[in-house]
Design a protein around this motif. Structure first.
Motif, mmCIF file in Angstrom:
data_model
loop_
_atom_site.group_PDB
_atom_site.id
_atom_site.type_symbol
_atom_site.label_atom_id
_atom_site.label_comp_id
_atom_site.label_asym_id
_atom_site.label_seq_id
_atom_site.Cartn_x
_atom_site.Cartn_y
_atom_site.Cartn_z
ATOM 1 N N TRP A 39 2.540 -3.477 12.085
ATOM 2 C CA TRP A 39 1.228 -2.915 12.408
ATOM 3 C C TRP A 39 1.377 -1.792 13.429
ATOM 4 O O TRP A 39 0.751 -0.740 13.310
ATOM 5 C CB TRP A 39 0.320 -4.027 12.886
ATOM 6 C CG TRP A 39 -1.040 -3.663 13.398
ATOM 7 C CD1 TRP A 39 -1.635 -4.175 14.509
ATOM 8 C CD2 TRP A 39 -2.006 -2.759 12.833
ATOM 9 N NE1 TRP A 39 -2.904 -3.654 14.679
ATOM 10 C CE2 TRP A 39 -3.153 -2.778 13.662
ATOM 11 C CE3 TRP A 39 -2.012 -1.932 11.721
ATOM 12 C CZ2 TRP A 39 -4.283 -1.996 13.414
ATOM 13 C CZ3 TRP A 39 -3.146 -1.154 11.460
ATOM 14 C CH2 TRP A 39 -4.251 -1.187 12.300
ATOM 15 N N ARG A 40 2.220 -1.990 14.422
ATOM 16 C CA ARG A 40 2.456 -0.930 15.406
ATOM 17 C C ARG A 40 3.143 0.274 14.762
ATOM 18 O O ARG A 40 2.829 1.420 15.068
ATOM 19 C CB ARG A 40 3.309 -1.464 16.561
ATOM 20 C CG ARG A 40 2.509 -2.225 17.607
ATOM 21 C CD ARG A 40 3.333 -2.549 18.818
ATOM 22 N NE ARG A 40 2.470 -2.800 19.976
ATOM 23 C CZ ARG A 40 2.908 -2.981 21.210
ATOM 24 N NH1 ARG A 40 4.211 -2.947 21.462
ATOM 25 N NH2 ARG A 40 2.064 -3.186 22.207
ATOM 26 N N VAL A 211 -9.462 -1.742 0.197
ATOM 27 C CA VAL A 211 -8.409 -2.698 -0.144
ATOM 28 C C VAL A 211 -8.358 -3.769 0.931
ATOM 29 O O VAL A 211 -8.562 -3.483 2.115
ATOM 30 C CB VAL A 211 -7.043 -1.977 -0.256
ATOM 31 C CG1 VAL A 211 -5.893 -2.979 -0.284
ATOM 32 C CG2 VAL A 211 -7.005 -1.094 -1.495
ATOM 33 N N MET A 212 -8.119 -4.995 0.513
ATOM 34 C CA MET A 212 -7.929 -6.093 1.454
ATOM 35 C C MET A 212 -6.497 -6.585 1.323
ATOM 36 O O MET A 212 -6.001 -6.786 0.208
ATOM 37 C CB MET A 212 -8.904 -7.233 1.165
ATOM 38 C CG MET A 212 -8.714 -8.450 2.068
ATOM 39 S SD MET A 212 -9.868 -9.803 1.656
ATOM 40 C CE MET A 212 -11.405 -9.147 2.324
ATOM 41 N N TYR A 219 6.346 -3.810 6.108
ATOM 42 C CA TYR A 219 5.693 -2.534 6.404
ATOM 43 C C TYR A 219 5.282 -1.810 5.128
ATOM 44 O O TYR A 219 4.208 -1.214 5.047
ATOM 45 C CB TYR A 219 6.631 -1.642 7.223
ATOM 46 C CG TYR A 219 6.086 -0.257 7.444
ATOM 47 C CD1 TYR A 219 5.122 -0.021 8.423
ATOM 48 C CD2 TYR A 219 6.508 0.823 6.658
ATOM 49 C CE1 TYR A 219 4.599 1.249 8.627
ATOM 50 C CE2 TYR A 219 5.991 2.091 6.854
ATOM 51 C CZ TYR A 219 5.039 2.301 7.837
ATOM 52 O OH TYR A 219 4.529 3.556 8.020
ATOM 53 N N GLU A 220 6.141 -1.852 4.123
ATOM 54 C CA GLU A 220 5.877 -1.134 2.884
ATOM 55 C C GLU A 220 4.581 -1.599 2.219
ATOM 56 O O GLU A 220 3.891 -0.807 1.576
ATOM 57 C CB GLU A 220 7.056 -1.304 1.917
ATOM 58 C CG GLU A 220 8.325 -0.584 2.330
ATOM 59 C CD GLU A 220 9.053 -1.249 3.497
ATOM 60 O OE1 GLU A 220 9.909 -0.571 4.123
ATOM 61 O OE2 GLU A 220 8.763 -2.443 3.781
ATOM 62 N N ALA A 221 4.241 -2.870 2.383
ATOM 63 C CA ALA A 221 2.992 -3.385 1.801
ATOM 64 C C ALA A 221 1.784 -2.819 2.529
ATOM 65 O O ALA A 221 0.768 -2.492 1.898
ATOM 66 C CB ALA A 221 2.977 -4.910 1.849
ATOM 67 N N LEU A 222 1.873 -2.688 3.856
ATOM 68 C CA LEU A 222 0.773 -2.085 4.608
ATOM 69 C C LEU A 222 0.600 -0.622 4.216
ATOM 70 O O LEU A 222 -0.525 -0.144 4.018
ATOM 71 C CB LEU A 222 1.040 -2.189 6.112
ATOM 72 C CG LEU A 222 1.074 -3.592 6.731
ATOM 73 C CD1 LEU A 222 1.301 -3.487 8.238
ATOM 74 C CD2 LEU A 222 -0.191 -4.362 6.435
ATOM 75 N N GLU A 223 1.699 0.086 4.113
ATOM 76 C CA GLU A 223 1.616 1.501 3.767
ATOM 77 C C GLU A 223 1.120 1.688 2.337
ATOM 78 O O GLU A 223 0.352 2.613 2.055
ATOM 79 C CB GLU A 223 2.974 2.176 3.938
ATOM 80 C CG GLU A 223 2.898 3.697 3.862
ATOM 81 C CD GLU A 223 4.198 4.355 4.271
ATOM 82 O OE1 GLU A 223 4.159 5.291 5.082
ATOM 83 O OE2 GLU A 223 5.265 3.933 3.766
ATOM 84 N N PRO A 231 -4.650 8.340 -0.973
ATOM 85 C CA PRO A 231 -3.379 8.765 -1.567
ATOM 86 C C PRO A 231 -2.792 10.022 -0.936
ATOM 87 O O PRO A 231 -1.562 10.200 -0.948
ATOM 88 C CB PRO A 231 -3.751 9.011 -3.039
ATOM 89 C CG PRO A 231 -4.991 8.229 -3.263
ATOM 90 C CD PRO A 231 -5.728 8.245 -1.967
ATOM 91 N N GLU A 232 -3.642 10.889 -0.406
ATOM 92 C CA GLU A 232 -3.143 12.149 0.143
ATOM 93 C C GLU A 232 -2.745 12.035 1.613
ATOM 94 O O GLU A 232 -2.229 12.998 2.193
ATOM 95 C CB GLU A 232 -4.214 13.230 -0.010
ATOM 96 C CG GLU A 232 -4.580 13.517 -1.460
ATOM 97 C CD GLU A 232 -5.717 14.527 -1.583
ATOM 98 O OE1 GLU A 232 -5.976 15.234 -0.586
ATOM 99 O OE2 GLU A 232 -6.333 14.597 -2.645
ATOM 100 N N LEU A 233 -2.967 10.885 2.203
ATOM 101 C CA LEU A 233 -2.661 10.710 3.620
ATOM 102 C C LEU A 233 -1.151 10.677 3.836
ATOM 103 O O LEU A 233 -0.430 9.957 3.142
ATOM 104 C CB LEU A 233 -3.286 9.403 4.121
ATOM 105 C CG LEU A 233 -3.504 9.266 5.619
ATOM 106 C CD1 LEU A 233 -4.524 10.294 6.114
ATOM 107 C CD2 LEU A 233 -3.982 7.859 5.948
ATOM 108 N N GLU A 234 -0.676 11.463 4.777
ATOM 109 C CA GLU A 234 0.747 11.530 5.059
ATOM 110 C C GLU A 234 1.005 11.179 6.525
ATOM 111 O O GLU A 234 0.200 11.505 7.398
ATOM 112 C CB GLU A 234 1.295 12.933 4.777
ATOM 113 C CG GLU A 234 1.245 13.338 3.314
ATOM 114 C CD GLU A 234 2.172 12.504 2.448
ATOM 115 O OE1 GLU A 234 3.166 11.957 2.999
ATOM 116 O OE2 GLU A 234 1.911 12.376 1.237
#
Length: 264
Positions: A39-40, A211-212, A219-223, A231-234
């Protein structure tokens, strides 16, 4: 420990923008503490692109009414092995012996204390939540005791007077407003049928879709969940330096540093 990812009611996507996250958690939730490294890392990677708010879940009202059939827990002593599992799985330091030496009778007081801090600011709420978690997870303190919660507030106010005013926190801790805010959080927990912590809801600002994601996740699941709603967030491009990362968070565990450095 439950791992679940599901779409909220509407799946409509809108253009990329800031993402609003609600974090349903509890100061006594070992899996929420276990997820702190991921999360951090997410907050650090997407600085300025995320807005979040903590909702207190009221994990343990009292031991007369608490029952977790999934983990066969109905007594304080049975919580210890679950905390040991969380420590082993996540690598986060956890003082599971608190459930043998001085078991907390309820998580409600700590939840109310976080809401009392939130009456000053969201930053105060987050900082206090972290400090009260450290009190139980790292130091084995009984955070069901009001004197422990008060002392935690005093220490935070001494360390960061710009974040928390000790006198106001003391007043709010015994006031009606903090309890009302906690009751509102409990209502949202029931409305969304949230039964496990941590639970994250993510959606674009102003959108009804989202999304819940539930439970301890990599980490990959959070991202991935974040990318589903934006989708466009980087992430912000930067080289993660250990000293820089430690300075950014202040109080930090070695496991949290390891998670941040893992991104290369």
């Amino acid at each position: 420990m439950i791992q679940k990812e599901s779409k909220l009611k509407d799946t409509k996507q809108t253009k990329a923008g800031s993402v609003e996250i609600e974090v349903y958690t509890d100061p006594l939730c070992c899996w929420s503490w276990a997820l702190e490294p991921q999360w951090r890392r997410l907050r650090y990677a997407y600085q300025g692109r995320l807005k979040w708010r903590y909702r207190m879940g009221g994990l343990i009202p009292n031991w007369d009414s608490f029952n977790d059939p999934m983990h066969a827990i109905s007594r304080p002593l049975q919580m210890g092995p679950l905390w040991m599992e969380a420590r082993h799985t996540s690598g986060m330091p956890i003082k599971d012996k608190v459930w043998f030496d001085n078991p907390p009778a309820s998580s409600y007081p700590a939840c109310i204390a976080v809401k009392a801090a939130e009456l000053q600011s969201p930053v105060a709420a987050e900082t206090y939540l972290r400090k009260v978690r450290e009190a139980v997870m790292l130091h084995g303190q009984n955070i069901a005791e009001w004197q422990v919660l008060r002392q935690t507030g005093k220490e935070l106010a001494q360390e960061h007077p710009e974040i928390l005013d000790a006198a106001k926190f003391e007043e709010d801790l015994s006031g009606r407003e903090a309890r009302k805010a906690f009751e509102e959080d409990l209502l949202r927990v029931r409305l969304h049928n949230i039964s496990r912590f941590p639970t994250f809801t993510m959606r674009l600002a102003g959108a009804t879709a989202g999304v819940m994601i539930v439970g301890y996740r990599p980490y990959e699941a959070l991202e991935k969940a974040l990318k589903q709603v934006a989708p466009e967030l980087e992430p912000i491009p930067h080289t993660t330096d250990e000293l820089e990362y430690r300075r950014y968070w202040g109080s930090i565990t070695n496991r949290e540093v390891q998670e941040a450095l893992r991104q290369g």
